[in-house]
Design a protein around this motif. Sequence first.
Motif, short mmCIF file in Angstrom:
data_model
loop_
_atom_site.label_atom_id
_atom_site.label_comp_id
_atom_site.label_asym_id
_atom_site.label_seq_id
_atom_site.Cartn_x
_atom_site.Cartn_y
_atom_site.Cartn_z
N THR A 191 28.57 39.55 44.46
CA THR A 191 29.60 39.54 43.41
C THR A 191 29.27 40.53 42.30
N LEU A 192 30.28 41.30 41.92
CA LEU A 192 30.20 42.15 40.73
C LEU A 192 30.72 41.32 39.57
N ARG A 193 29.85 41.08 38.56
CA ARG A 193 30.21 40.17 37.48
C ARG A 193 30.38 40.92 36.14
N SER A 194 31.03 40.22 35.23
CA SER A 194 31.34 40.83 33.94
C SER A 194 30.14 40.87 33.02
N ALA B 24 34.67 41.78 41.28
CA ALA B 24 34.94 42.26 42.64
C ALA B 24 33.86 41.72 43.57
N HIS B 25 34.13 41.83 44.87
CA HIS B 25 33.12 41.50 45.89
C HIS B 25 32.65 42.80 46.53
N ILE B 26 31.34 42.95 46.57
CA ILE B 26 30.74 44.17 47.15
C ILE B 26 30.26 43.81 48.56
N PRO B 27 30.91 44.33 49.62
CA PRO B 27 30.54 43.95 51.00
C PRO B 27 29.13 44.41 51.37
N LEU B 28 28.56 43.75 52.36
CA LEU B 28 27.25 44.13 52.90
C LEU B 28 27.31 45.58 53.39
N ARG C 111 32.98 48.73 36.47
CA ARG C 111 31.62 48.65 35.97
C ARG C 111 31.28 47.19 35.68
N GLY C 112 30.13 46.77 36.21
CA GLY C 112 29.74 45.39 36.01
C GLY C 112 28.27 45.19 36.35
N TYR C 113 27.96 43.97 36.74
CA TYR C 113 26.56 43.62 36.99
C TYR C 113 26.42 42.91 38.34
N ALA C 114 25.36 43.28 39.07
CA ALA C 114 25.08 42.66 40.36
C ALA C 114 23.59 42.35 40.44
N LEU C 115 23.26 41.31 41.17
CA LEU C 115 21.85 40.91 41.30
C LEU C 115 21.05 42.02 41.99
#
Length: 273
Positions: free
Chosen positions: A223-226, A236-240, A263-267
Amino acid sequence: MAGETGKKYLVILASALIVSGGIVAGALIATRRPAARTETVAASEESQEETREESRAAESEESGERGGNYTASVAADMANLASAVTEAEAALTTQASVAATVPATTAAPVATAPVTTAANYSETMFVSNCAESISLRESPSTQARALRQIPFGAPVTVLGSAENGFYQVIYNGVTGYSLASYLVSYQPSESERLARPAGSTVSSNTSGGYRTMYCVNCREYITLRSIPSTSGADLAHIPLGASVSYVGTAENGFYEVIYNGRRGYALAQYLSY
């Protein structure tokens, strides 16, 4: 008269002779009878002694025969025992020989990441020029599955060069491939940790001069988070396997990235070069 007297004398003399002869004969007979009895007793005793000797001889012979039979029996038993021991030793030898020729049954190998022994180790290098970590991949490609992350400053053993700018390396016993541009031959200092990856490779679906990273280690997507938190809103969802542009390292184990213009944040644990 004289003639009659002479006859009387003759008769008396004859009678005397007859009596004397009888007495002598009787004496002779009396004398011979004990001798005869003695001879008879002696003969009887001799016969009995011979009988006893024969009996003793027979008993001795019978005893000897029994002793011989017992000795022969013991010898036969010892021979049979020795034969049995020989056969047992031969059987054990045969079993040991058969066991040595039969391959041991082993369990089916478990599919694990390849491990290289110390005998194959080569040059030691260190992870640098990154913010947190780089990926150890299954094959020399950025699209290959990531086996694990190698943190900044961690040592790896380089086995040799591979294609596409990768080295074949060993990290914590696992063999894989990592980009050579992130490996140096010395222990990097903390000052060499980058806030943004080196280089300026631009992906077709990103904007700006950012290093491209890929979504890894997930089943379908991340998941791309705020905000840099799992409680942030989903952008958004970032696929494998999808690519993102790395902007910088955020808090709580997140990277700031750009995906499809958002633009966001992902683990960070799901992003790799």
